[in-house]
Each structure stands twice: as structure tokens, then as C-alpha cells.
Design a protein around this motif. Structure first.
Motif, PDB file in Angstrom:
ATOM      1  N   THR A   1       4.797   3.553   2.979  1.00  0.00           N
ATOM      2  CA  THR A   1       4.521   2.251   2.381  1.00  0.00           C
ATOM      3  C   THR A   1       4.402   1.203   3.472  1.00  0.00           C
ATOM      4  O   THR A   1       5.041   1.294   4.520  1.00  0.00           O
TER       5      THR A   1
ATOM      6  N   PHE B   1       0.847  -1.183   0.000  1.00  0.00           N
ATOM      7  CA  PHE B   1       0.000   0.000   0.000  1.00  0.00           C
ATOM      8  C   PHE B   1       0.886   1.238   0.000  1.00  0.00           C
ATOM      9  O   PHE B   1       1.923   1.262   0.669  1.00  0.00           O
TER      10      PHE B   1
ATOM     11  N   ILE C   1       0.379   4.995   1.215  1.00  0.00           N
ATOM     12  CA  ILE C   1      -0.524   5.797   2.037  1.00  0.00           C
ATOM     13  C   ILE C   1      -0.105   7.251   1.881  1.00  0.00           C
ATOM     14  O   ILE C   1       1.019   7.627   2.210  1.00  0.00           O
TER      15      ILE C   1
ATOM     16  N   LEU D   1      -5.349   5.927  -0.601  1.00  0.00           N
ATOM     17  CA  LEU D   1      -4.690   4.658  -0.348  1.00  0.00           C
ATOM     18  C   LEU D   1      -4.561   3.974  -1.699  1.00  0.00           C
ATOM     19  O   LEU D   1      -5.566   3.721  -2.369  1.00  0.00           O
TER      20      LEU D   1
ATOM     21  N   TYR E   1      -3.118   0.750  -3.900  1.00  0.00           N
ATOM     22  CA  TYR E   1      -2.576  -0.603  -3.898  1.00  0.00           C
ATOM     23  C   TYR E   1      -1.642  -0.700  -5.102  1.00  0.00           C
ATOM     24  O   TYR E   1      -2.068  -0.488  -6.240  1.00  0.00           O
TER      25      TYR E   1
ATOM     26  N   ARG F   1     -10.756   2.042   4.429  1.00  0.00           N
ATOM     27  CA  ARG F   1      -9.486   1.437   4.015  1.00  0.00           C
ATOM     28  C   ARG F   1      -8.258   2.274   4.383  1.00  0.00           C
ATOM     29  O   ARG F   1      -7.237   1.724   4.769  1.00  0.00           O
ATOM     30  N   TYR F   2      -8.334   3.591   4.250  1.00  0.00           N
ATOM     31  CA  TYR F   2      -7.190   4.454   4.547  1.00  0.00           C
ATOM     32  C   TYR F   2      -6.779   4.304   6.016  1.00  0.00           C
ATOM     33  O   TYR F   2      -5.618   4.056   6.325  1.00  0.00           O
TER      34      TYR F   2
ATOM     35  N   ILE G   1      -8.491  -4.576   1.269  1.00  0.00           N
ATOM     36  CA  ILE G   1      -9.002  -4.341  -0.089  1.00  0.00           C
ATOM     37  C   ILE G   1     -10.411  -4.894  -0.255  1.00  0.00           C
ATOM     38  O   ILE G   1     -11.285  -4.226  -0.799  1.00  0.00           O
TER      39      ILE G   1
ATOM     40  N   ALA H   1      -5.230   0.889   6.732  1.00  0.00           N
ATOM     41  CA  ALA H   1      -3.850   0.782   6.249  1.00  0.00           C
ATOM     42  C   ALA H   1      -2.909   1.542   7.181  1.00  0.00           C
ATOM     43  O   ALA H   1      -1.806   1.067   7.486  1.00  0.00           O
TER      44      ALA H   1
ATOM     45  N   ALA I   1       0.820  -4.894   1.784  1.00  0.00           N
ATOM     46  CA  ALA I   1      -0.638  -4.894   1.624  1.00  0.00           C
ATOM     47  C   ALA I   1      -1.283  -6.058   2.365  1.00  0.00           C
ATOM     48  O   ALA I   1      -0.687  -7.114   2.531  1.00  0.00           O
TER      49      ALA I   1
END
Length: 186
Positions: free
Chosen positions: A148, A10, A12, A26, A28, A164-165, A156, A168, A151
Motif C-alpha cells: 500500500t 493504492f 499494488i 493497481l 485505487y 500506472r502500475y 490516476i 505507483a 495515492a
């Protein structure tokens, strides 16, 4: 260049990200190497549902969670083109195998299979992708634009885009808002 690859990681966006397309994004990373990098923004819905997109390409999608799922704004490159991130890999016409279980497919056959109920078990779809020229991503990381982290496919596929943000960031083990966006020495 080093042999370091950030594929299946990921990106970020740091809190000070100035580019409005990537602020609070975010990404991938599907592919990264000496040639550059490509990824999919996975936390910004495009405003189009999967059912609507399927209808536009003359395929049907039965009612359910997938039909209501948002198609994502994957990035500014080729925004008219669909990109399907999915598990398991499958045998599709145009796929990039990212990990042992994850692939990015751009051919219609994967959508046809989903329409028929025989497609990948888990998937998310975007219009467009994010791309970086050789060395560009490394430069942005060196300028503190991105953090980084390896993942996690649960983020996901199992979380709604708006969660998701933060999920992560939690993988990092600290709050990046506490970091200074300035490059330099203490």
C-alpha cells in the motif's frame, strides 16, 4: 479492528499474486473501514472506449482525448455498472467523497454533464469494482498479497493505464520484485 483506513491509497499487487483477476493490478481504494473495502482497478482497460460506452447509454461524447480514453475493468463486482472516479467533487446524485478533491460517482447525471461539456475536469471510468468483506483486505495485506502507498491523483488521471502500475511502484522507493512473497521469519 483498528482505526487505520486505507481510503485514498493504492493497493499494488505483489509480483506473486496468484489470482489472475488481480495479478499486476493497481487498485485505487475508494472506501475502507470496519465494514470492508471497495476500490477500482485503474490499470486494466476493458476494451471499450468512453465514446462507445456513451453511445451505448445514448449520450454523445465529442471527439477528443476523453472519447478515446479506455473504460477500465474496475473489478469483478457489478461489472455491468459504471463507476466514475473524478475531480473536482461536484454535486451528483450518488457520490462517495473520497478526499477533498476526489469522488466516486455512480449516477447517470455525471455522465450527462460530461456529455454536455460541463462535467468534472478529470475523470476515469470503470465497469465493476473490487470489494473486500470486513477484515478480508487486512488479511490479504498480512499475507503479502498487496503493498500500500498513499495515492497520487496524477497517476490516476495523467498517465495511461499501462503506465500506472510502474508509477505507483516508484512511489514506494524500491522494487517489490526484490521482496520475497513468503511470509515468515528471516
Amino acid at each position: 479492528m483498528s482505526d487505520l483506513t486505507l481510503s485514498h491509497h493504492f493497493l499494488i499487487a505483489m509480483p506473486n499474486m496468484a489470482d489472475p483477476l488481480f495479478a499486476k493490478s493497481l487498485v485505487y481504494l475508494c472506501d475502507h473501514g470496519d465494514h470492508g473495502a471497495m476500490g477500482m482497478i485503474i490499470n486494466k482497460p476493458s476494451g471499450i472506449s468512453m465514446a462507445k460506452l456513451f453511445s451505448q447509454i445514448e449520450l454523445t461524447l465529442d471527439a477528443g482525448a476523453l472519447a478515446d480514453a479506455p473504460v477500465l475493468f474496475g473489478g469483478p463486482v457489478q461489472p455491468e455498472r459504471g463507476f466514475v472516479l473524478h475531480e473536482p467533487l461536484g454535486d451528483w446524485q450518488s457520490s462517495l467523497h473520497i478526499s477533498d478533491s476526489l469522488a466516486l460517482t455512480t449516477s447517470r447525471d455525471v455522465l450527462q454533464a460530461v456529455s454536455e461539456g460541463i462535467g468534472p475536469v478529470r475523470l476515469t471510468m470503470s465497469l465493476g469494482y473490487a470489494g473486500w468483506e470486513a477484515g478480508q483486505l487486512e488479511q490479504e495485506i498480512a499475507q503479502n498479497a498487496w503493498l500500500t502507498v498513499a495515492a497520487d491523483s496524477k497517476i490516476i488521471f495523467d498517465l495511461p493505464p499501462e503506465a500506472r502500475y510502474a508509477a505507483a511502484i516508484a512511489l514506494l522507493g524500491f522494487d517489490p520484485a526484490l521482496l520475497s512473497g513468503d511470509v515468515g521469519h528471516a
